[in-house]
Design a protein around this motif. Structure first.
Motif, PDB file in Angstrom:
ATOM      1  N   GLN A 137       0.870  -1.324   0.293  1.00  0.00           N
ATOM      2  CA  GLN A 137       0.031   0.080   0.210  1.00  0.00           C
ATOM      3  C   GLN A 137       1.274   1.499   0.102  1.00  0.00           C
ATOM      4  O   GLN A 137       1.975   1.142   0.577  1.00  0.00           O
ATOM      5  N   LEU A 138       0.470   2.265  -1.085  1.00  0.00           N
ATOM      6  CA  LEU A 138       1.204   3.504  -0.913  1.00  0.00           C
ATOM      7  C   LEU A 138      -0.038   4.612  -0.453  1.00  0.00           C
ATOM      8  O   LEU A 138      -1.484   5.346  -0.045  1.00  0.00           O
ATOM      9  N   TYR A 161      -1.691  12.316  -6.331  1.00  0.00           N
ATOM     10  CA  TYR A 161      -1.098  11.150  -5.888  1.00  0.00           C
ATOM     11  C   TYR A 161       0.611  10.843  -5.648  1.00  0.00           C
ATOM     12  O   TYR A 161       1.243  11.310  -7.109  1.00  0.00           O
ATOM     13  N   CYS A 162       0.682  10.344  -4.450  1.00  0.00           N
ATOM     14  CA  CYS A 162       2.588   9.854  -4.877  1.00  0.00           C
ATOM     15  C   CYS A 162       2.034   7.988  -6.006  1.00  0.00           C
ATOM     16  O   CYS A 162       1.084   7.199  -6.010  1.00  0.00           O
ATOM     17  N   ILE A 215       7.841  -0.530  -7.638  1.00  0.00           N
ATOM     18  CA  ILE A 215       7.271  -1.457  -6.788  1.00  0.00           C
ATOM     19  C   ILE A 215       8.117  -3.404  -6.611  1.00  0.00           C
ATOM     20  O   ILE A 215       7.029  -3.494  -7.337  1.00  0.00           O
ATOM     21  N   GLU A 216       9.101  -3.855  -6.611  1.00  0.00           N
ATOM     22  CA  GLU A 216       9.578  -5.250  -6.903  1.00  0.00           C
ATOM     23  C   GLU A 216       9.028  -6.250  -5.710  1.00  0.00           C
ATOM     24  O   GLU A 216       8.954  -6.222  -4.650  1.00  0.00           O
ATOM     25  N   TYR A 274       2.018   1.393  -8.298  1.00  0.00           N
ATOM     26  CA  TYR A 274       1.041   1.362  -6.989  1.00  0.00           C
ATOM     27  C   TYR A 274       0.675   2.923  -7.185  1.00  0.00           C
ATOM     28  O   TYR A 274       1.541   3.192  -7.527  1.00  0.00           O
ATOM     29  N   TRP A 275       0.007   2.604  -6.808  1.00  0.00           N
ATOM     30  CA  TRP A 275      -0.762   4.083  -6.342  1.00  0.00           C
ATOM     31  C   TRP A 275      -1.210   4.603  -4.661  1.00  0.00           C
ATOM     32  O   TRP A 275      -2.329   3.915  -4.826  1.00  0.00           O
ATOM     33  N   GLY A 276      -0.575   5.444  -4.794  1.00  0.00           N
ATOM     34  CA  GLY A 276      -2.198   5.359  -2.565  1.00  0.00           C
ATOM     35  C   GLY A 276      -2.912   6.705  -3.569  1.00  0.00           C
ATOM     36  O   GLY A 276      -3.444   6.243  -5.199  1.00  0.00           O
TER      37      GLY A 276
END
Length: 122
Positions: free
Chosen positions: A2-3, A93-94, A98-99, A111-113
């Motif tokens: 999660q972000l 949005y962040c 990610i691995e 991934y998105w926040g």
């Protein structure tokens, strides 16, 4: 994975804001991290991005008044924005590449926040 983004709010023109984003979960490694924004009626656009090695790039509209940074030990990315203008109003949005480990291999996902609203207004 999660972000979680934070730091948005109402700011007066000329003011400053610091956005933060923390990645959590079963993370093997994080490659590029960045911030995007989407204003009402407009497409989502890149604001700034930073590699795991610390190389950063910025949108022309913010490059002279913004700084992106990251803490690799804490899996966080920050965006300091100064001299804010009404046209900076948007949902920010962040984003992180990610691995994660699945079986015996690593796979990279985007991934998105959840987005944090920044409103620049007097």
């Amino acid at each position: 994975v999660q972000l979680q983004a934070s730091g948005g709010g109402l700011v007066q023109p000329g003011g400053s804001l610091r956005l933060s984003c923390a990645a959590s979960g079963s993370i093997y490694s994080i490659n590029a991290m960045g911030w995007y924004r989407q204003a009402p009626g407009k497409r989502r656009e890149l604001v700034a991005a930073i590699t795991s090695g610390g190389s950063a790039n910025y949108a022309d509209s913010v490059k002279d008044r913004s700084t992106i940074s990251r803490d690799n030990a804490k899996n966080t990315v920050h965006l300091q924005m100064n001299s804010l203008k009404p046209e900076d109003t948007a949902v920010y949005y962040c984003n992180a590449h990610i691995e994660v480990v699945i079986g015996n291999d690593q796979y990279e996902y985007d991934y998105w926040g959840q987005g944090t609203l920044v409103t620049v207004s007097s």
